[in-house]
Design an enzyme around this catalytic site. Structure first.
Site: not given
Length: 270
Positions: A80, A151
């Site tokens: 990701s 993230k």
């Protein structure tokens, strides 16, 4: 004479002269010496093993304490965050980055506990397996808990984050962001959104936008996909493993032109 002769023989057998020991005597003394040295070697060996064991335990505890309070290796379990972080990378998370009044900034790559924001409350794990996994994860030898995520911060408290503008870019506080760190095959977002980040929370997204479950995926849930600042574990500052990928994670200049929320023209988010 006979008595004297017998006496002489008896003296020789009971008290041999120096340097004239019999084979039996030498064997006994040699056996005693080897026994003493053997016992000493066994004791030293036992002491060495104990000391090595204690040293190993002490070193492990020191590493765990260092990992808990200062820098923790974090194994990347998914794609990701590609191309910035690849599957199997071990990033070194700086746990002191936000400990002394500093807060996450736009562009920071952060590791956070997603309980209550990305993962529902109440998920339980076997205590033994949780402890074992926690120890290995703290050493960077196992994947992190299912509640831990990595993230990039795109919006901080007060920011208005919109996607997308006419050029297909993310806007923060009215300024388009040139996100050069994105995966080459991706667009900034295929999901449109227009949100204002509440104070004390973060809006976070993965660099591989088409393969990242991030704040966008939790818009309709309690919390709206926002990550509380106090759930941030630390900032990923370095890639420590594999050796061929040793590097520091430099702060991108993508957000350098973004004004603070209160300085936006018009002052309101609309």
């Amino acid at each position: 004479m006979d008595t004297e002769a017998k006496h002489t023989e008896r003296d020789r057998s009971s008290a041999p002269e120096a340097g004239d020991e019999g084979e039996g005597s030498r064997s006994v003394r040699s056996s005693r010496r080897s026994g003493r040295f053997g016992d000493l070697g066994t004791r030293l060996s036992g002491m060495s093993l104990r000391r090595a064991g204690l040293l190993g335990v002490a070193c492990t505890l020191l590493v765990l304490l260092f990992s808990h309070f200062v820098i923790q290796p974090f194994q990347i379990p998914s794609s990701s965050m590609e191309p910035t972080l690849e599957v199997g990378d071990r990033v070194l998370v700086n746990k002191l980055a936000y400990r002394f009044g500093s807060e996450p900034e736009r562009g920071d790559v952060v590791v956070f506990d997603g309980t209550g924001s990305f993962v529902r409350e109440g998920l339980e794990e076997n205590p033994v397996s949780s402890l074992t996994r926690g120890v290995f994860a703290a050493l960077g030898l196992a994947e992190p808990a299912e509640t831990d995520f990595v993230k990039r911060v795109v919006g901080v408290g007060g920011d208005r984050v919109v996607c997308c503008d006419k050029g297909g870019r993310v806007e923060v506080n009215g300024v388009a962001v040139d996100e050069r760190y994105l995966h080459p095959a991706d667009v900034p977002s295929e999901v449109p959104f227009d949100i204002v980040v509440p104070q004390g929370t973060l809006w976070v997204m993965g660099d591989h936008r088409s393969n990242s479950r991030d704040s966008r995926d939790h818009l309709g849930e309690p919390g709206g996909g926002m990550v509380p600042v106090d759930k941030v574990i630390g900032r990923a500052d370095w890639i420590g493993w594999p050796i061929g990928r040793w590097t520091s994670l430099e702060h991108p200049g993508a957000f350098s032109r973004v004004p603070e929320a209160e300085r936006m023209p018009g002052g309101a988010h609309g």
